[in-house]
Each structure stands twice: as structure tokens, then as C-alpha cells.
Design an enzyme around this catalytic site. Structure first.
Site, PDB file in Angstrom:
ATOM      1  N   HIS A 305       0.955  -1.282   0.007  1.00  0.00           N
ATOM      2  CA  HIS A 305       0.101  -0.018   0.019  1.00  0.00           C
ATOM      3  C   HIS A 305       0.821   1.275   0.046  1.00  0.00           C
ATOM      4  O   HIS A 305       1.901   1.265   0.521  1.00  0.00           O
ATOM      5  CB  HIS A 305      -0.846   0.129   1.197  1.00  0.00           C
ATOM      6  N   ASP A 362      -8.083  -5.229  -0.289  1.00  0.00           N
ATOM      7  CA  ASP A 362      -8.250  -6.073  -1.455  1.00  0.00           C
ATOM      8  C   ASP A 362      -8.060  -7.572  -1.363  1.00  0.00           C
ATOM      9  O   ASP A 362      -8.302  -8.521  -2.174  1.00  0.00           O
ATOM     10  CB  ASP A 362      -7.617  -5.659  -2.737  1.00  0.00           C
TER      11      ASP A 362
END
Ligand code: SDX
Length: 427
Positions: A305, A362
Site C-alpha cells: 500500500h 483487497d
């Protein structure tokens, strides 16, 4: 107020004010940098750039903190509802019971689509990706709801905001129905926002559809986890489109297009496809090796991320929700076991630890969505459905910001210096 930032550049000493927010990093206000020095800053990907003021969402990537208007995502996921979080993001405070009922009632009465839009779907191939349909249909909304496109009118902004939040489930469900050749199912006003979406997606005219409360609660929590996330790529796209004065439907269509990328919202579809390709835990080392191989473009989808360099608090809640849904529905998918072992192996591997790569929102979402019955192609459409609340809230915040102006970044030019045109006979 922190001291000014001092810079020595182009033989000049210049100072820039440093501003503090309520929490989080201070910012150096460099708006006068070019005028004072003739230099631009250079920050591809905007890793060190604050593009705006915002009071909506705060992320601390090192501590794994995510707050919506000050409330931790873990508490909202456990205690709140998607409609309540939508109200919170739009209005800044948690609603009273009466305020929530009024807001939910307003959203409920905007869930139907203009009947002519149903014909719009028939222009797509049946195998069109649902995100292609979402981009097209949401962009087309400005042609049908022109009475809520004047962004200078607060009432029209509010109506457009409610219409977008209300109609996304209908639009997404219709994209799914069209892909499987089943008739569109109209909204039903006596169902919850999420229950209505489940019935429009999985219900058929031939029989009554019973909303499973466990699935309804799990999906509502998944929507909460995806509602907003500071100035991510798609939100920044919505803000940039909105800064030109484009109508809200066009701005949200731009956000959907950006979210579709596999490095962003498309990762949930890519992550489940990757877990299915890995298949069994014994093949995990092969994929870990590929992810570490600089010559191999393969990345572990659902890992890493830009901001979280510890763990994504949403992934933690998502993993817990998988267990709850599986236990309650009595289902199991070996892909979940593969996901758990992949996480375990990756988090004990120096490469992932050094690069601070952890599961993100996700990584697990696809496991639940698949168990509920959604095809992988619908995963990013569901992300877009939920993120519409954040996009709309961020768009409203930008439009109301007295300092906002059209976004127009500059560049470091590396092309040819000026040269004269040569007729083709002389080249
Ligand atoms: C979302 O911004 C948001 O808030 C987004 C989001 C939201 O709610 O809006 O949180 C939603 O988009 C989550 C992210 C979903 N994307 C994926 O899961 C795709 C896989 N992840 C990566 O592509 C990547 O981690 C990003 C895009 C998410 C972040 O990329 P960065 O911050 O630009 O990091 P990077 O690409 O510069 O990578 C740093 C290093 C690189 O190695 P080096 O060049 O330094 O040697 O880490 C490596 C990368 O190769 N790396 C990975 C990796 N992610 C980064 N290596 C293997 N697998 C990965 N997943």
C-alpha cells in the site's frame, strides 16, 4: 504554529509557512515557490504532496490507523451501518435516530433509474466487464438528471449526491443481471440499502427473494470498509475532474475509470484470480519467488500500500468477516486457507518485511464476495458502489472549499529544445 521552512535555491533564501492539521504531518505551503524561485517541486505519484485540506478521513500508515470524521474504522465496522457512515462522511457527525431515518428514506426513494437507462445496457455486449458498463452508465446519468448538475447550487449538489449514492446499487445490480441474461429487478423500498442490492442482484421475478441477514450484515460491513480512504488515486481523480466544474455524474464516472486499475480497486478481482491460480498452499513458494524477482512483473495482488506501511486495518476486519460468513453459512473455500498461508509466509519473509508489504483491503474481500455468489468481475463494481459515498463526500468538500481552484500540475520538461520545421523533402 511551526516555524517557517527555509530553503536556499537558485542563490536565494526563501521561506515558506508550515501549517499544522489537527493530527498528522505538518505541511509546507509552497504555493509561492515558483513565483519566488522559478522552480517547481518534483513529486511523481505525489508521495510527499498534500493536494488539499480535508476533514473526512485520516490515515496513519505506520500505526495502521483509519478514522472517518474521527471514528476508528474498526468501531464503525462493528457498530455502525453503511447508511450511517454515509451520513457521517457527508455531514461530519453521526446522525440521531430521526436524522438517520430521514437520510435513509431519502436515499431509498432515489434508488430507481430513469426507465430509458435500461435500454442503455442493451448497447453493451453481454460479456462486457461490469466496470465498463459502470463507467458508461454513470457518465450517462448527467443526460437523464440534468436538473441536478448545477454545481453552484447547494440544493442541486445535495440531490446529485443522494442520487449517486442511491443509484449505484441499482446500476451495479443491473450490470450483473445483464451479464447473466436475467431480467432487471426493480428496487424494493421496504428493504435496507444493502438488502435491496442483494435482492436486485440475486433475486428473480419467478420467486420471492429472502435476504440472508448474515450476508446482508457482512456485505454492509464490506461497504463500510470501502467507503472512503483519504486522497487515493480515484478520489484524487474525482477532485481533479470536479475542479474544472464538471458535473458530479461525470466526476464519479472518472473515479470509476481510475478505480478499475489493478494497482487500485481492480486488485480485489486480481487478488482472487491470483489465489485461484496458486490453487493449493504447496504452490505458494513459487509465487513468493516470482513476487521477489525483479525481472518478473508479477506482484502479490492484495499486498502492499502507498500509505499503510504496517497493516491495513481494513484487512484485519475483512479476515475476521470471512470467518464469520464461512461459519454462519457453513461454507468453506480452500482459497481462504491458501490466502491465510500466503499471508503467514509473506509476513515472515525478509523481502516483504523490509518493503513493509502487508495484506491490504483487497486481499480477503474477494474470498467473501465469491462465497456470497458474486463473480470476480463484479468485485471492483462493488468497490465503486461503496466508494461512491467517499467520492461524493470529497467532491462536496472540494466544491465548498473557498481555496479550491482548477487543478493544473506542471512538469520537468525533457523534450527537444526549439527547432525549425523541415519540409519532408529535406528530412
Ligand atoms: C487500493 O491509496 C489507497 O488508499 C488505495 C486503496 C483505497 O482504499 O483507495 O487503499 C485501495 O488500491 C489498495 C492497493 C491495491 N493494490 C494492490 O494490491 C496491487 C499490488 N500492490 C502494489 O502494486 C503496490 O503495493 C501499490 C500500488 C499498492 C503501492 O505501490 P507503491 O506505494 O507505489 O509502492 P512501489 O510500487 O513503489 O513498491 C515499493 C517496492 C517496490 O520494490 P523496489 O522497486 O523498491 O525494489 O515494493 C515492491 C515494489 O516492487 N512491491 C511489491 C508489491 N507492492 C510493492 N512487490 C511484490 N508484491 C507487491 N504487491
Amino acid at each position: 504554529m511551526a516555524d517557517n521552512a527555509k530553503l536556499q535555491v537558485a542563490g536565494k533564501d526563501v521561506e515558506f509557512p508550515v501549517r499544522s492539521g489537527t493530527i498528522g504531518p505538518d505541511v509546507i505551503d509552497i504555493r509561492k515557490l515558483y513565483a519566488q524561485t522559478g522552480n517547481f517541486t518534483y513529486d511523481p505519484g505525489f508521495t510527499s504532496t498534500a493536494s488539499c485540506d480535508s476533514a473526512l478521513t485520516y490515515i496513519d500508515g505506520d500505526e495502521g490507523v483509519l478514522l472517518h470524521r474521527g471514528y476508528p474504522i474498526g468501531q464503525l465496522a462493528e457498530e455502525s451501518s453503511f447508511m450511517e457512515v454515509a451520513y457521517l462522511l457527508l455531514n461530519g457527525e453521526l446522525p440521531s435516530g430521526e436524522e438517520l431515518d430521514k437520510f435513509t428514506g431519502t436515499i431509498t426513494r432515489h434508488t430507481m433509474l430513469h426507465e430509458q437507462l435500461a435500454g442503455f445496457y442493451r448497447g453493451f455486449r453481454r460479456d462486457a466487464h461490469p466496470m465498463a458498463v459502470m463507467c458508461g452508465v454513470v457518465g450517462a446519468l448527467s443526460a437523464f438528471y440534468h436538473d441536478s448538475t448545477d454545481i453552484t447550487d447547494p440544493h442541486q449538489r445535495m440531490v446529485a449526491s443522494h442520487r449517486l449514492i442511491a443509484k449505484m446499487p441499482t446500476i451495479a445490480a443491473m450490470a450483473y443481471k445483464y451479464s447473466v441474461g436475467q431480467p432487471f429487478i426493480y428496487p424494493k423500498n421496504d428493504l435496507s440499502y444493502t438488502g435491496n442490492f442483494l435482492r436486485m442482484t440475486f433475486g428473480v421475478p419467478a420467486e420471492e427473494y429472502e435476504v440472508n441477514p448474515v450476508v446482508e450484515k457482512a456485505l454492509d460491513r464490506i461497504f463500510i470498509l470501502h467507503a472512503d480512504h483519504e486522497q487515493n488515486a480515484s478520489t484524487s481523480t474525482v477532485r481533479l475532474a470536479g475542479s474544472s466544474g464538471a458535473n458530479p455524474f461525470a466526476c464519479i464516472a472518472a473515479g470509476i475509470a481510475c478505480l478499475w486499475g489493478p494497482a487500485h480497486g481492480g486488485a480485489n478481482e486480481a487478488a482472487l484470480n491470483m489465489l485461484r491460480e496458486i490453487g493449493t498452499p504447496d504452490r505458494i513458494p513459487e509465487y513468493i519467488a516470482r513476487a521477489k524477482n525483479k525481472d518478473d512483473p508479477f506482484r502479490l495482488m492484495g499486498f502492499g500500500h502507498r500509505v499503510y506501511k504496517n497493516y491495513d486495518p481494513r484487512a484485519t476486519v475483512m479476515q475476521k468477516t470471512v470467518r464469520e460468513v464461512f461459519d454462519s453459512l457453513g461454507v468453506n473455500d480452500p482459497v481462504f486457507e491458501t490466502a491465510l498461508q500466503l499471508e503467514e509466509i509473506a509476513l515472515n519473509d525478509d523481502y516483504f518485511r523490509e518493503k513493509k508489504l502487508f495484506p491490504n483491503v483487497d486481499f480477503y474481500s474477494g474470498v467473501i464476495l465469491s462465497a456470497i455468489g458474486f463473480p470476480t468481475t463484479m468485485f471492483t463494481a462493488l468497490f465503486a458502489l461503496a466508494r461512491t459515498v467517499g467520492w461524493v463526500a470529497q467532491w462536496n468538500e472540494m466544491i465548498s472549499d473557498p481555496e479550491q481552484k482548477i487543478g493544473r500540475p506542471r512538469q520537468l520538461y525533457t523534450g527537444p529544445t526549439q527547432r525549425d520545421y523541415l519540409p519532408v523533402g529535406k528530412r
